[in-house]
Design an enzyme around this catalytic site. Structure first.
Site, PDB file in Angstrom:
ATOM      1  N   HIS A 103      -1.901   8.075  34.024  1.00 11.88           N
ATOM      2  CA  HIS A 103      -2.436   8.780  32.697  1.00 11.88           C
ATOM      3  C   HIS A 103      -1.112   8.374  31.790  1.00 11.88           C
ATOM      4  O   HIS A 103       0.069   8.462  32.126  1.00 11.88           O
ATOM      5  CB  HIS A 103      -2.554  10.163  33.150  1.00 11.88           C
ATOM      6  CG  HIS A 103      -2.877  10.975  31.763  1.00 11.88           C
ATOM      7  ND1 HIS A 103      -4.052  10.795  31.365  1.00 11.88           N
ATOM      8  CD2 HIS A 103      -2.144  11.495  30.841  1.00 11.88           C
ATOM      9  CE1 HIS A 103      -4.181  11.503  30.204  1.00 11.88           C
ATOM     10  NE2 HIS A 103      -3.062  12.146  30.032  1.00 11.88           N
ATOM     11  N   GLU A 173       3.603   2.182  32.144  1.00 15.86           N
ATOM     12  CA  GLU A 173       2.313   2.336  33.324  1.00 15.86           C
ATOM     13  C   GLU A 173       2.490   1.138  34.290  1.00 15.86           C
ATOM     14  O   GLU A 173       2.267   1.275  35.489  1.00 15.86           O
ATOM     15  CB  GLU A 173       1.112   2.467  32.643  1.00 15.86           C
ATOM     16  CG  GLU A 173       0.843   3.667  31.768  1.00 15.86           C
ATOM     17  CD  GLU A 173      -0.613   3.502  31.331  1.00 15.86           C
ATOM     18  OE1 GLU A 173      -0.662   3.749  29.718  1.00 15.86           O
ATOM     19  OE2 GLU A 173      -1.542   3.531  31.709  1.00 15.86           O
TER      20      GLU A 173
HETATM   21  C1  GRF Z   1      -4.436   3.410  30.768  1.00 13.36           C
HETATM   22  O1  GRF Z   1      -3.454   3.926  29.449  1.00 13.36           O
HETATM   23  C2  GRF Z   1      -4.532   4.543  31.454  1.00 13.36           C
HETATM   24  O2  GRF Z   1      -3.506   5.359  31.686  1.00 13.36           O
HETATM   25  C3  GRF Z   1      -5.694   5.236  31.160  1.00 13.36           C
HETATM   26  O3  GRF Z   1      -6.658   4.325  30.903  1.00 13.36           O
HETATM   27  C4  GRF Z   1      -5.886   3.261  30.472  1.00 13.36           C
HETATM   28  C5  GRF Z   1      -6.499   1.976  30.847  1.00 13.36           C
HETATM   29  O4  GRF Z   1      -6.173   0.498  30.674  1.00 13.36           O
HETATM   30  N1  GRF Z   1      -6.181   6.216  32.269  1.00 13.36           N
HETATM   31  P1  GRF Z   1      -6.392  -0.579  31.632  1.00 13.36           P
HETATM   32  O5  GRF Z   1      -7.790  -0.696  31.714  1.00 13.36           O
HETATM   33  O6  GRF Z   1      -5.617  -0.272  32.741  1.00 13.36           O
HETATM   34  O7  GRF Z   1      -5.822  -1.627  30.931  1.00 13.36           O
END
Ligand code: GRF
Length: 196
Positions: A103, A173
């Site tokens: 998240h 992330e």
């Molecule tokens: C990410 O920011 C994740 O944290 C959220 O949705 C976004 C998805 O990005 N849940 P991606 O599809 O992995 O580029």
């Protein structure tokens, strides 16, 4: 034993890409299935290019389909990487403690139903918070609610826009999710990673 991972996505798949890049040939984990609630999810191409099986969920609420697929591919861990729907409760029950989600905020703040994408970063900026970040947590029956396994913090800068902040958090992330998955593969199950 190599940990077998199923990844669920709804969109672009940059977290999936980060995970695939982190899991080289000798890694203790392998992505064996990519699921999506959207046939048009651009991230599915990342899997197809690597000959990883892809399944589009005709009905994302169909728990029997989820369980059939996760069992057919013998998944040990389910990773939600930008998957925007709630996983059906029978799937969570069957895989309790073996489903994680990433998240783009420091939960428990700025999470919950409807809190995804730019809305999260707009809310962070509107709150005046000086810090944001990414969270990887266990998944339960409530959006963004399960036990936090790891967080990565980033500064919120005075001239930040939701897009700039989102980009800085996304970098965090892309480091955090693979690290938590590798720790889970080493431990045989998802574990807290306070040192990350
Ligand atoms: C990410 O920011 C994740 O944290 C959220 O949705 C976004 C998805 O990005 N849940 P991606 O599809 O992995 O580029």
């Amino acid at each position: 034993m190599t940990m077998r991972i199923a990844v669920a996505i709804s969109g672009r798949g940059s977290n999936l890409e980060a995970l695939l890049q982190a899991l080289g040939p000798d890694a203790p984990a392998e992505v064996v299935l990519v699921l999506s609630d959207r046939g048009g999810a651009t991230g599915l191409e990342l899997a197809r290019r690597r000959n990883i099986p892809v399944q589009v969920l005709a009905d994302p609420a169909d728990s029997a389909l989820w369980l059939q697929l996760l069992r057919r591919y013998e998944a040990d861990l389910l990773v939600l990487a930008g998957y925007l729907k709630l996983v059906p409760a029978p799937v969570i029950a069957a895989f309790r403690g073996r489903i994680i989600n990433v998240h783009p905020a420091l939960l428990p703040a700025f999470g919950g139903k409807g809190m995804y994408g730019h809305r999260v970063h707009e809310a962070v900026l509107a709150s005046g918070a000086r810090e944001s970040g990414a969270t990887v947590h266990l998944v339960d029956e409530v959006y963004d609610h399960g036990r936090i396994l790891a967080q990565a913090r980033v500064p919120v800068l005075p001239d930040d826009t939701p897009q700039r902040l989102a980009a800085r958090v996304l970098e965090a992330e892309h480091r955090l999710l693979p690290a938590v998955v590798l720790a889970a593969a080493e431990a045989g199950q998802p574990v807290s990673c306070p040192g990350l």
